[in-house]
Design an enzyme around this catalytic site. Structure first.
Site, PDB file in Angstrom:
ATOM      1  N   HIS A  29       3.249   6.734  -6.859  1.00  0.00           N
ATOM      2  CA  HIS A  29       2.515   7.924  -7.295  1.00  0.00           C
ATOM      3  C   HIS A  29       3.448   9.133  -7.344  1.00  0.00           C
ATOM      4  O   HIS A  29       3.324   9.998  -8.229  1.00  0.00           O
ATOM      5  CB  HIS A  29       1.358   8.174  -6.325  1.00  0.00           C
ATOM      6  CG  HIS A  29       0.222   8.950  -6.912  1.00  0.00           C
ATOM      7  ND1 HIS A  29      -0.908   9.268  -6.199  1.00  0.00           N
ATOM      8  CD2 HIS A  29       0.024   9.486  -8.137  1.00  0.00           C
ATOM      9  CE1 HIS A  29      -1.743   9.940  -6.950  1.00  0.00           C
ATOM     10  NE2 HIS A  29      -1.195  10.090  -8.143  1.00  0.00           N
ATOM     11  N   HIS A  75       0.831  -1.204   0.000  1.00  0.00           N
ATOM     12  CA  HIS A  75       0.000   0.000   0.000  1.00  0.00           C
ATOM     13  C   HIS A  75       0.869   1.260   0.000  1.00  0.00           C
ATOM     14  O   HIS A  75       0.683   2.159  -0.836  1.00  0.00           O
ATOM     15  CB  HIS A  75      -0.914  -0.018   1.229  1.00  0.00           C
ATOM     16  CG  HIS A  75      -1.792   1.190   1.350  1.00  0.00           C
ATOM     17  ND1 HIS A  75      -3.103   1.212   0.942  1.00  0.00           N
ATOM     18  CD2 HIS A  75      -1.544   2.442   1.837  1.00  0.00           C
ATOM     19  CE1 HIS A  75      -3.627   2.398   1.168  1.00  0.00           C
ATOM     20  NE2 HIS A  75      -2.693   3.173   1.707  1.00  0.00           N
ATOM     21  N   GLU A  76       1.803   1.332   0.929  1.00  0.00           N
ATOM     22  CA  GLU A  76       2.629   2.529   1.028  1.00  0.00           C
ATOM     23  C   GLU A  76       3.543   2.693  -0.182  1.00  0.00           C
ATOM     24  O   GLU A  76       3.817   3.818  -0.615  1.00  0.00           O
ATOM     25  CB  GLU A  76       3.447   2.509   2.323  1.00  0.00           C
ATOM     26  CG  GLU A  76       2.608   2.557   3.588  1.00  0.00           C
ATOM     27  CD  GLU A  76       1.664   3.742   3.636  1.00  0.00           C
ATOM     28  OE1 GLU A  76       1.993   4.807   3.065  1.00  0.00           O
ATOM     29  OE2 GLU A  76       0.579   3.620   4.249  1.00  0.00           O
ATOM     30  N   HIS A 100       1.745   4.578  -2.792  1.00  0.00           N
ATOM     31  CA  HIS A 100       1.904   6.027  -2.639  1.00  0.00           C
ATOM     32  C   HIS A 100       3.257   6.469  -3.199  1.00  0.00           C
ATOM     33  O   HIS A 100       3.354   7.500  -3.881  1.00  0.00           O
ATOM     34  CB  HIS A 100       1.840   6.401  -1.157  1.00  0.00           C
ATOM     35  CG  HIS A 100       0.464   6.409  -0.579  1.00  0.00           C
ATOM     36  ND1 HIS A 100      -0.580   7.115  -1.122  1.00  0.00           N
ATOM     37  CD2 HIS A 100      -0.034   5.811   0.545  1.00  0.00           C
ATOM     38  CE1 HIS A 100      -1.667   6.964  -0.377  1.00  0.00           C
ATOM     39  NE2 HIS A 100      -1.362   6.164   0.634  1.00  0.00           N
TER      40      HIS A 100
END
Length: 692
Positions: free
Chosen positions: A494, A487-488, A491
């Site tokens: 991104h 998940h991180e 980020h």
């Protein structure tokens, strides 16, 4: 080749020169003076832009605005990264000192009449075709004007002065909340001295608890430190019911420890809600939620509440069935238990999960990493392998660079897959392990962001709070920790894959209720190393949905508390602040979310997301809102993978969505990437709230 590339990290003005072994030290004496130097320089740059007498153009107004504040932004980004990972007393003092100054500066930027007039002039000239502007430049200008309007640029001088005072008080209160919350979490850790109290805890984890006790000064025993959510991970393993009760009560009691001024975090949070309500009213809005919605992707309050209503009712029904199975499992393991209590829930859930795992084949257990966890090196290989397969990048460790926090590691990200790396794109810094001075939870942040205007390249961090194994033992990541790592890193991708002219639009600078979407999408690649593309949005077998009722129920309850605090008028907020606990009770009752065994994931006394800063205030719904996008995109990825087009789909998704950041409407980026409007049905299926 890697060592020859320069990303401006670390900043030599803030960090001592790195030694040959990659060590170095932050110059903590420089945070305050360099920030103030940056504030002075930024003010001068803003004044120069506002005072320019020539007709406003992109070249003399918008681009200078995008370049302004370089020293301030560089310093504050670095401080934010370092502070969140390792907040010692010196850094806490620096943050308290700077918080009101930075709040005042933000007001100067947003409320500056000359700058606002200059941007408005440029907007009008572009609309009349008197000066050219690219689509991204038009979008940036619109975002800046909207932010100024929402910040109060249209208010009169007296109202703006009142607004500045409110903003400075809010900044101080948010800082006070975060610091007291961290202090209370450390104080509330449970110390046990009898090894029998830790029956069921894996040996390696038990050794880590002993090490934690020694680190804070105990000469014997084990220390059970608190994590951010109400459900503590150790509750899953503790066979001693008394210890489970102690740990659970310590968790839910947070928000009751008075700080130096005699107030608790629960009281400070209530005061923050009052100030935000007053601020919203001053800006002409009914409540704080209405004041932030113009900058979100959710169109209105009713659309949020409609989604929450469906999820709340569905999760309550699923939870009832799960509680029945948990009760049965606990009674089999502990026949003396007559009545289920909140501290039995995680333990019983793990009993059911363990029985389910026993039914899996050895191959399946191996493929999913559920048999004992995944070592950190293997975990990172899986994360980087998936990114290479889907997005065409490779990651190489940079041992010559200093870690930004104790034990942190540095990596360089390249175009091209492993073995054939191309151009260096940015740096990825990983801080994996928990420490007493570290904020709870997991997060991504940036030392710098990609911008063609300023020439900066991304340097992003990921922080987790994995408990390190004791010396000589092997640390492993659980399934949940593996999902958090993916998940991180979503980020991080991104930010690393961003392509933008302006830093303010780069990477994760999207609306709050859109920022979690790319990170949730990255979770579906957790098992790509074994050839499996996990799909949260697909129709799953009922057994695969085990635990969704519990996790969704406690999540949506926290969302409801956030909205309850931030949909109040000033008068209503004052009344709620007189008894915050009673207010929470009424709010949960109204939604049918007051469950005697399952408290909300976060209570007002330990709700860092919404009270230690304003980013998620009236925005904790963003995780579910973004999850709807992620579930829909997951189905699209599955369709593409089934057709043998995963690589092509990944490159297309990268180009049309990840790289775009906030350079255009994020929903437009979604449509361009996936080729359709997002649907909510995949989310409901992924949560088990529709027939499977």
């Amino acid at each position: 080749m890697a060592a020859e590339l320069d990303y401006g990290y670390p900043d030599p003005a803030l960090h001592t020169a790195a030694q040959g072994d990659g060590t170095g030290q932050w110059r903590d004496d420089r945070w305050v003076p360099q920030t103030r130097e940056g504030l002075d320089a930024h003010r001068a740059e803003i004044e120069a832009i506002a005072a320019d007498p020539s007709p406003a153009t992109v070249e003399n107004t918008l681009r200078p605005l995008g370049r302004a504040g370089a020293l301030l932004h560089r310093t504050q980004r670095a401080f934010s990264c370092v502070y969140s990972a390792d907040a010692d007393e010196v850094r806490r003092s620096a943050r308290s000192t700077l918080a009101p100054e930075l709040a005042a500066h933000q007001d100067l930027l947003r409320l500056h009449p000359g700058l606002h007039a200059r941007l408005t002039e440029l907007h009008d000239r572009i609309a009349r075709d008197e000066t050219p502007a690219s689509p991204e430049q038009r979008w940036f200008l619109e975002q800046e004007l909207q932010a100024a309007d929402l910040a109060g640029a249209g208010l009169g001088p007296e109202q703006q002065e009142s607004l500045r005072a409110l903003n400075q008080e809010l900044s101080c209160e948010e800082t006070a909340y975060g610091q007291l919350q961290n202090h209370e979490a450390a104080q509330a850790a449970v110390h046990v001295t009898e090894e029998s109290a830790l029956r069921g805890v894996p040996a390696a984890q038990k050794e880590a608890l002993a090490q934690a006790a020694r680190e804070v000064g105990y000469d014997r025993g084990w220390l059970l430190t608190l994590t951010m959510p109400v459900q503590q991970g150790l509750l899953s393993w503790l066979e001693d019911r008394t210890t489970r009760e102690r740990l659970h009560r310590a968790s839910i009691a947070r928000g009751s420890l008075p700080g130096e001024d005699g107030r608790t975090t629960r009281q400070i949070g209530a005061r923050i809600a009052v100030l935000r309500a007053r601020r919203a009213q001053l800006l002409g809005f009914e409540n704080h939620l209405e004041s932030v919605l113009p900058g979100r992707t959710a169109p209105n309050r009713s659309s949020i509440e409609e989604m929450l209503g469906r999820i709340a009712s569905g999760s309550a029904a699923r939870l009832a069935d799960e509680i029945g199975r948990i009760a049965e499992a606990v009674r089999r393991a502990e026949p003396e238990v007559q009545q289920l209590e909140p501290w039995d829930i995680s333990f019983g859930q793990q009993l059911v999960e363990s029985a389910r795992q026993d039914d899996r084949t050895d191959d399946d257990a191996e493929g999913k990493g559920s048999a004992g966890g995944v070592p950190p090196e293997s975990a990172l290989q899986r994360v980087f392998h998936a990114a290479g397969q889907v997005y065409g990048i490779s990651v190489v460790e940079r041992e010559d660079l200093p870690g930004f926090a104790p034990g942190a590691r540095s990596f360089e990200v390249f175009e091209g897959t492993a073995g054939t790396p191309g151009t260096g794109m940015g740096l990825f810094l990983l801080d994996l392990y928990a420490r007493p001075t570290k904020s709870g939870g997991a997060w991504m942040n940036s030392f710098s962001v990609a911008s063609s205007l300023t020439g900066t390249r991304p340097v992003v961090i990921n922080c987790l709070n994995v408990t390190p194994a004791a010396p000589g033992a092997e640390t492993v990541l659980s399934d949940d920790e593996m999902r958090t790592l993916f998940h991180e890193f979503g980020h991080a991708l991104h930010g690393l894959l961003a392509q933008a002219e302006f830093e303010e639009l780069s990477g994760t600078a999207v609306p709050r209720d859109n920022v979690e979407f790319p990170s949730q999408v990255n979770e579906i690649f957790q098992h790509l190393h074994s050839g499996e593309l996990e799909q949260p949005g697909r129709t799953r077998a009922e057994e695969e949905l085990w635990g969704k009722g519990l996790s969704t129920f406690e999540h949506v309850a926290a969302v409801v508390l956030d909205l309850a605090w931030h949909t109040l008028s000033p008068e209503q907020a004052e009344a709620a602040a007189s008894d915050p606990e009673a207010f929470e009770q009424v709010a949960l009752d109204a939604w049918g979310l007051d469950h005697p065994l399952v408290p909300p994931r976060y209570g007002s006394g330990f709700f860092k997301h919404i009270f230690a800063g304003s980013g998620y205030a009236a925005g904790y719904y963003s995780y579910l809102w973004a999850e709807a996008l992620a579930a829909d995109a997951a189905e699209w990825f599955r369709e593409e993978a089934a057709a043998g087009r995963l690589i092509e789909a990944g490159r297309h998704f990268r180009r049309e969505l990840l790289a775009r950041g906030n350079t255009r409407d994020p929903y437009e980026s979604y449509r361009c990437a996936v080729g359709r409007q997002p649907q909510t049905e995949p989310l409901m299926r992924s949560l088990g709230l529709q027939p499977v």
